[in-house]
Scaffold this active site. Structure first.
Site, PDB file in Angstrom:
ATOM      1  N   GLY A 130       0.775  -1.340   0.191  1.00 46.21           N
ATOM      2  CA  GLY A 130       0.007  -0.001  -0.077  1.00 46.21           C
ATOM      3  C   GLY A 130       0.983   1.200  -0.277  1.00 46.21           C
ATOM      4  O   GLY A 130       0.472   2.278   0.541  1.00 46.21           O
ATOM      5  N   GLY A 144      -0.531   4.915  -0.838  1.00 45.92           N
ATOM      6  CA  GLY A 144      -1.481   5.652   0.077  1.00 45.92           C
ATOM      7  C   GLY A 144      -0.942   6.763   0.903  1.00 45.92           C
ATOM      8  O   GLY A 144       0.417   7.182   0.657  1.00 45.92           O
ATOM      9  N   GLN A 145      -1.618   7.157   1.825  1.00 45.57           N
ATOM     10  CA  GLN A 145      -1.073   8.701   2.482  1.00 45.57           C
ATOM     11  C   GLN A 145       0.062   8.253   3.383  1.00 45.57           C
ATOM     12  O   GLN A 145       0.872   9.227   3.316  1.00 45.57           O
ATOM     13  CB  GLN A 145      -2.253   8.951   3.595  1.00 45.57           C
ATOM     14  CG  GLN A 145      -2.271  10.268   4.267  1.00 45.57           C
ATOM     15  CD  GLN A 145      -2.819  10.631   5.535  1.00 45.57           C
ATOM     16  OE1 GLN A 145      -3.505   9.771   5.943  1.00 45.57           O
ATOM     17  NE2 GLN A 145      -2.878  11.751   5.777  1.00 45.57           N
ATOM     18  N   ASP A 197       2.201  -1.538  -4.357  1.00 46.04           N
ATOM     19  CA  ASP A 197       0.788  -1.140  -4.286  1.00 46.04           C
ATOM     20  C   ASP A 197       0.046  -1.917  -5.348  1.00 46.04           C
ATOM     21  O   ASP A 197       0.623  -2.353  -6.589  1.00 46.04           O
ATOM     22  CB  ASP A 197       0.726   0.386  -4.615  1.00 46.04           C
ATOM     23  CG  ASP A 197      -0.557   0.914  -4.003  1.00 46.04           C
ATOM     24  OD1 ASP A 197      -0.358   1.603  -2.802  1.00 46.04           O
ATOM     25  OD2 ASP A 197      -1.650   1.005  -4.750  1.00 46.04           O
ATOM     26  N   ARG A 204      -2.135  -0.541  -7.373  1.00 43.68           N
ATOM     27  CA  ARG A 204      -2.256   0.093  -8.626  1.00 43.68           C
ATOM     28  C   ARG A 204      -0.679   0.110  -9.124  1.00 43.68           C
ATOM     29  O   ARG A 204       0.131   0.012  -8.328  1.00 43.68           O
ATOM     30  CB  ARG A 204      -2.318   1.656  -8.099  1.00 43.68           C
ATOM     31  CG  ARG A 204      -3.761   2.063  -7.640  1.00 43.68           C
ATOM     32  CD  ARG A 204      -3.732   3.772  -7.636  1.00 43.68           C
ATOM     33  NE  ARG A 204      -3.049   4.003  -6.589  1.00 43.68           N
ATOM     34  CZ  ARG A 204      -2.137   5.228  -6.305  1.00 43.68           C
ATOM     35  NH1 ARG A 204      -1.962   5.951  -7.649  1.00 43.68           N
ATOM     36  NH2 ARG A 204      -1.558   5.679  -5.624  1.00 43.68           N
ATOM     37  N   TYR A 253     -13.922  -1.222  10.290  1.00 43.60           N
ATOM     38  CA  TYR A 253     -12.476  -0.727  10.172  1.00 43.60           C
ATOM     39  C   TYR A 253     -11.854  -1.170  11.731  1.00 43.60           C
ATOM     40  O   TYR A 253     -10.811  -1.856  11.590  1.00 43.60           O
ATOM     41  CB  TYR A 253     -12.501   0.699   9.915  1.00 43.60           C
ATOM     42  CG  TYR A 253     -11.048   1.499  10.053  1.00 43.60           C
ATOM     43  CD1 TYR A 253      -9.915   1.153   9.081  1.00 43.60           C
ATOM     44  CD2 TYR A 253     -10.812   2.311  11.182  1.00 43.60           C
ATOM     45  CE1 TYR A 253      -8.842   1.784   9.261  1.00 43.60           C
ATOM     46  CE2 TYR A 253      -9.415   3.003  11.381  1.00 43.60           C
ATOM     47  CZ  TYR A 253      -8.652   2.775  10.186  1.00 43.60           C
ATOM     48  OH  TYR A 253      -7.114   3.121  10.393  1.00 43.60           O
ATOM     49  N   LYS A 255      -8.914  -3.965  12.731  1.00 40.18           N
ATOM     50  CA  LYS A 255      -7.847  -3.481  13.319  1.00 40.18           C
ATOM     51  C   LYS A 255      -7.526  -4.164  14.608  1.00 40.18           C
ATOM     52  O   LYS A 255      -6.432  -4.607  15.072  1.00 40.18           O
ATOM     53  CB  LYS A 255      -7.745  -1.855  13.893  1.00 40.18           C
ATOM     54  CG  LYS A 255      -7.599  -1.276  12.704  1.00 40.18           C
ATOM     55  CD  LYS A 255      -6.434  -1.351  11.910  1.00 40.18           C
ATOM     56  CE  LYS A 255      -6.046  -0.076  10.534  1.00 40.18           C
ATOM     57  NZ  LYS A 255      -5.053  -0.482   9.687  1.00 40.18           N
TER      58      LYS A 255
HETATM   59  N1  SER Z   1      -7.365   8.063  10.078  1.00 38.74           N
HETATM   60  C1  SER Z   1      -8.125   6.841  10.210  1.00 38.74           C
HETATM   61  C2  SER Z   1      -9.591   7.122   9.959  1.00 38.74           C
HETATM   62  O1  SER Z   1     -10.070   8.115  10.007  1.00 38.74           O
HETATM   63  C3  SER Z   1      -8.095   6.416  11.709  1.00 38.74           C
HETATM   64  O2  SER Z   1      -7.029   5.762  11.956  1.00 38.74           O
HETATM   65  O3  SER Z   1     -10.133   6.030   9.130  1.00 38.74           O
END
Ligand code: SER
Length: 320
Positions: free
Chosen positions: A8, A11-12, A34, A36, A142, A146
């Site tokens: 990844g 990504g950011q 990635d 992509r 999410y 995690k």
């Molecule tokens: N920045 C993330 C989100 O907002 C949180 O870990 O999904």
């Protein structure tokens, strides 16, 4: 860490962490990957770059063997708000992808970095000074991925000796790659809006406090925890790390100090509000400070000054 693979990496976090790791460990020793295909720009031009889907275990193993990888930064994931729209995909990437990474790490003796999140907490978690070890019953997909990831990392360390480490990142604020579909994204978007249009509509209401961190500190956290002396680590994985906690009004007022005619209004997004309300207001990160010397450099004022400077320069050059 001699030869590092990032998943990844477009990504950011990955787009900046890949370049930082290349600066520290040498360009040829840091392989970006990635889903992509990335063939242009700094990621492709400064070192090895491959196209890789983390749900494809065979392809992952091939890359690890080819580049003699001994450490994997596993960053491929969907962020929280987008994960609520695609929960099955979020599970597949977040959990099955991590499982593939841990298995390949077990077979090839690799260390693993796994970014957990404030999302690993839920409504029944204490929201103020959230302890390192506490109730974790997240209500978002999410968060479910995690917590599962944290447990898998612990299991692979205890059962197989895989050196799996990680932190619980707060909202990350950067001036390079935009985050995509997170609950904390507003704290990045607000700076772009302040520079470009001087108007911003905030998707979270006033009073929604969340932990946040500037990207240079996040990069240091990700590298420091992996470089830490293992004999000092009591937790090893899922360290709470934070640099600041604010609500939309506080960041708005900070930006207005530099851009007085900036105007923010509210239009709360129910999905993001629900997620944000289930997360901590402020985490206690004393274990990270004690066990591996975590110590962020940026607070809201210094981050805001840097964000406005860098984004302002890009805007002046017509780059954004
Ligand atoms: N920045 C993330 C989100 O907002 C949180 O870990 O999904």
């Amino acid at each position: 860490m001699k030869n590092i693979l990032l998943t990844g990496c477009g990504g950011q976090i990955g787009s900046e962490l890949t370049l930082e790791l290349r600066r520290r460990y040498g360009n040829d020793h840091v392989v970006g990957s990635d889903k992509r295909v990335i063939t242009t720009g700094p990621l492709a031009e400064t070192g090895p770059m491959v196209s890789l889907d983390v749900t494809d275990a065979a392809a992952l193993a091939e890359v690890v063997k080819k580049y003699k990888i001994d450490a994997i930064y596993h960053l491929a994931a969907l962020l929280s708000a987008v994960a609520e729209t695609k929960p099955q995909l979020a599970w597949n990437i977040g959990v099955n992808g991590l499982y593939n990474v841990l298995e390949v790490a077990r077979e090839n003796n690799c260390a693993v970095f796994f970014p957990s999140s404030i999302g690993a907490f839920g409504p029944s978690t204490p929201h103020n000074n959230t302890p390192q070890d506490t109730i974790q019953r997240p209500t978002s997909m999410y968060g479910v991925t995690k917590v599962t990831g944290e447990l898998l990392c612990d299991y692979y360390f205890r059962r197989f000796g895989v050196d799996a480490r990680g932190v619980r990142f707060p909202g990350l604020i950067s001036n390079d790659t935009l985050p995509g579909g997170g609950t904390t994204d507003y704290a990045v978007e607000i700076y772009y809006a302040a520079i470009k249009t001087k108007k911003f509509t905030c998707p979270l209401p006033a009073g929604t406090f969340l932990d946040m961190m500037y990207m240079p500190d996040a990069l240091n956290a990700a590298i420091s925890v992996m470089e830490a002396d293992p004999t000092k680590l009591i937790h090893r994985n899922s360290f709470n790390v934070t640099a600041m906690s604010f609500d939309p009004e506080i960041i708005y007022r900070e930006i207005k100090k530099s851009i007085p005619d900036f105007v923010m209004t509210y239009d709360p997004d129910p999905v993001k509000v629900g997620i944000a309300n289930s997360w901590p207001d402020k985490m206690d990160d004393s274990c990270a400070r004690a066990e591996w010397g975590w110590n962020p450099k940026y607070d809201l004022a210094s981050m805001t000054a840097d964000m406005l400077k860098v984004i302002g320069e890009k805007h002046a050059k017509g780059l954004i």
